[in-house]
Design an enzyme around this catalytic site. Structure first.
Site, PDB file in Angstrom:
ATOM      1  N   ASP A  87      -2.266   2.248  -4.472  1.00 59.45           N
ATOM      2  CA  ASP A  87      -3.482   2.559  -3.732  1.00 59.45           C
ATOM      3  C   ASP A  87      -4.645   1.736  -4.273  1.00 59.45           C
ATOM      4  OD1 ASP A  87      -4.261   3.827  -6.108  1.00 59.45           O
ATOM      5  OD2 ASP A  87      -3.623   5.800  -5.391  1.00 59.45           O
ATOM      6  N   HIS A 108       0.815  -1.218   0.000  1.00 56.36           N
ATOM      7  CA  HIS A 108       0.000   0.000   0.000  1.00 56.36           C
ATOM      8  C   HIS A 108       0.850   1.271   0.000  1.00 56.36           C
ATOM      9  CE1 HIS A 108      -3.673   1.994  -0.122  1.00 56.36           C
ATOM     10  NE2 HIS A 108      -4.244   1.638   1.017  1.00 56.36           N
TER      11      HIS A 108
END
Length: 437
Positions: A415, A411
């Site tokens: 995204d 992450h």
């Protein structure tokens, strides 16, 4: 003349290995290049050939012991006879190259380049008292991972030769809560708390204790490293009816014409490779210095279970340049690496350099899961079981072959929007099936 058996460099970022098995015992005669010891790392499991012909006069590291890169594991005396005594002053080590490799647990692409040979000799730093404290590559790498400077490590009392700080010393320092050197002596009424030792495990009357060693230990260590990456998993459902029908119609003729079995995995790899060319950030990795390493080549690692029951660990051999290969090429490469994994003939290079990983639990009937990222790669794609089920098509109920794709991703780099677009593109390629025609 005595010759040391040295731990070779079996891949980038590999600083040590475990002696899983000695193939010869002290006093045995060995031929040059004859397998003499089996070594296991988190990259590969390999048999190491003897650097010279002679008598194995001394085993320096027992089975189950750890050995650092370029350190001696045993001694061969070229002039000795059976039963000779081990030499006390071994000569300079000969250069050693890695022998053909066997299999290894789940592996990752290297985080950083392997240290130069000159750097692998323990480096020295002065401690606060002016003495010299020696650090091995393993200790330096471990300190870097934990955010401990060499100046701070110099304050640790080393138990190694010449006051060298060992891995065990650093682990004890961390277990004690990373204490800082005291500025003043504590009052006489105060006692410095001692770190609590782990309570020994005790088996009951119908239980058995098995040490976590070898391949399972390597997998556990790698999973701990991977768990430090902040990850998210995104799921998408795919209608793979065209793919299933294509395979059913062509699997026999495909094997007759090309000599390999047509499984579902080559389809997934082909769709994945073409999609990675459109989303290069998913084919990248975050380096320790916060640089994003993008790869122009698409080298996909394929998780392969080992053992007849699939319970002897995992290895991730790599199919290189998937973006340039046809479905036939990928099917051939996949069968070749799977065979090499089953027969323990993989080489260290076969498990290095992956830029993305695919795992196919659907082969074993799994319908859904969240695979763990193969750090430092940015993502891993899990392909799960195909089931026929009723779905709505054009406002009518139809029986279709459906499955789940699960993307686990770093992450810090990817995204949710990018992950969703990536998965949707893979899904569309599989559903349209145009790129296989």
């Amino acid at each position: 003349m005595p010759v040391e058996i040295l731990m070779p460099e079996l891949g980038e970022s590999v600083h040590e290995g475990t002696i899983s098995r000695w193939l010869k015992k002290e006093g045995d005669y060995v031929k040059e290049d004859e397998p003499v010891v089996e070594i296991m790392t988190d990259k590969v499991n390999t048999e190491l050939g003897a650097p010279a012909a002679g008598i194995l006069t001394k085993i320096l590291v027992a089975e189950g012991g750890m050995v650092e890169v370029f350190k001696a594991m045993g001694i061969i005396d070229e002039s000795a006879v059976a039963g000779a005594v081990a030499p006390t002053s071994p000569t300079e080590p000969k250069a050693e190259s890695a022998a053909p490799a066997e299999v290894a647990p789940l592996a990752s692409a290297p985080v950083a380049s392997a240290p130069l040979a000159s750097d692998l000799v323990a480096s020295a730093k002065p401690n606060p008292n002016g003495d010299r404290v020696w650090f091995t590559p393993v200790v330096r790498a471990m300190g870097k991972d934990r955010g401990i400077s060499e100046e701070e490590m110099a304050s640790i009392t080393g138990s190694g030769e010449g006051g060298r700080v060992t891995k065990k010393d650093l682990e004890g320092y961390l277990a004690a809560g990373k204490p800082k050197p005291a500025q003043t002596a504590p009052p006489a009424t105060q006692r410095t708390p001692e770190p609590k030792a782990a309570t020994p495990s005790v088996a009951g009357p119908d239980q058995e204790l098995i040490p976590l060693v070898g391949m399972r230990k390597m997998i556990a260590d790698h999973m701990i490293r991977s768990s430090q990456v902040p990850t998210v998993s995104t799921v998408i459902q795919v209608d793979v009816t065209p793919m299933v029908k294509f395979r059913e119609r062509n699997k026999e003729s495909f094997q007759e014409q090309y000599g390999v079995k047509l499984t579902y995995t080559p389809f997934f790899i082909k769709a994945l490779a073409e999609t990675l060319t459109e989303f290069p950030l998913v084919n990248s990795s975050l380096q320790p210095d916060n640089q994003i390493l993008k790869s122009k080549g698409i080298h996909i690692g394929v998780a392969v279970s080992l053992g007849a029951k699939g319970d002897e660990g995992l290895i991730v051999p790599v199919i290189r340049d998937c973006h340039t290969k046809t479905l036939i090429d990928i099917a051939r490469d996949l069968e070749a690496i799977a065979k090499a994994a089953r027969t323990n003939t993989l080489k260290p290079a076969d498990v290095q350099g992956g830029t993305f990983t695919i795992t196919n639990p659907g082969t074993y009937g799994a319908l859904f899961g969240t695979p763990m990222i193969n750090a430092p790669q940015a993502g891993i794609l899990g392909t799960y079981g195909i089931q026929k089920m009723p779905v709505i098509v054009d406002d009518m109920i139809a029986i279709r072959s459906m499955m789940h794709l699960v993307l686990t991703y770093d992450h810090r780099l990817i995204d949710g929007q990018l992950a969703g677009k990536f998965l949707a593109t893979v899904r569309d390629r599989l559903q349209k099936f145009d790129f296989f025609k």
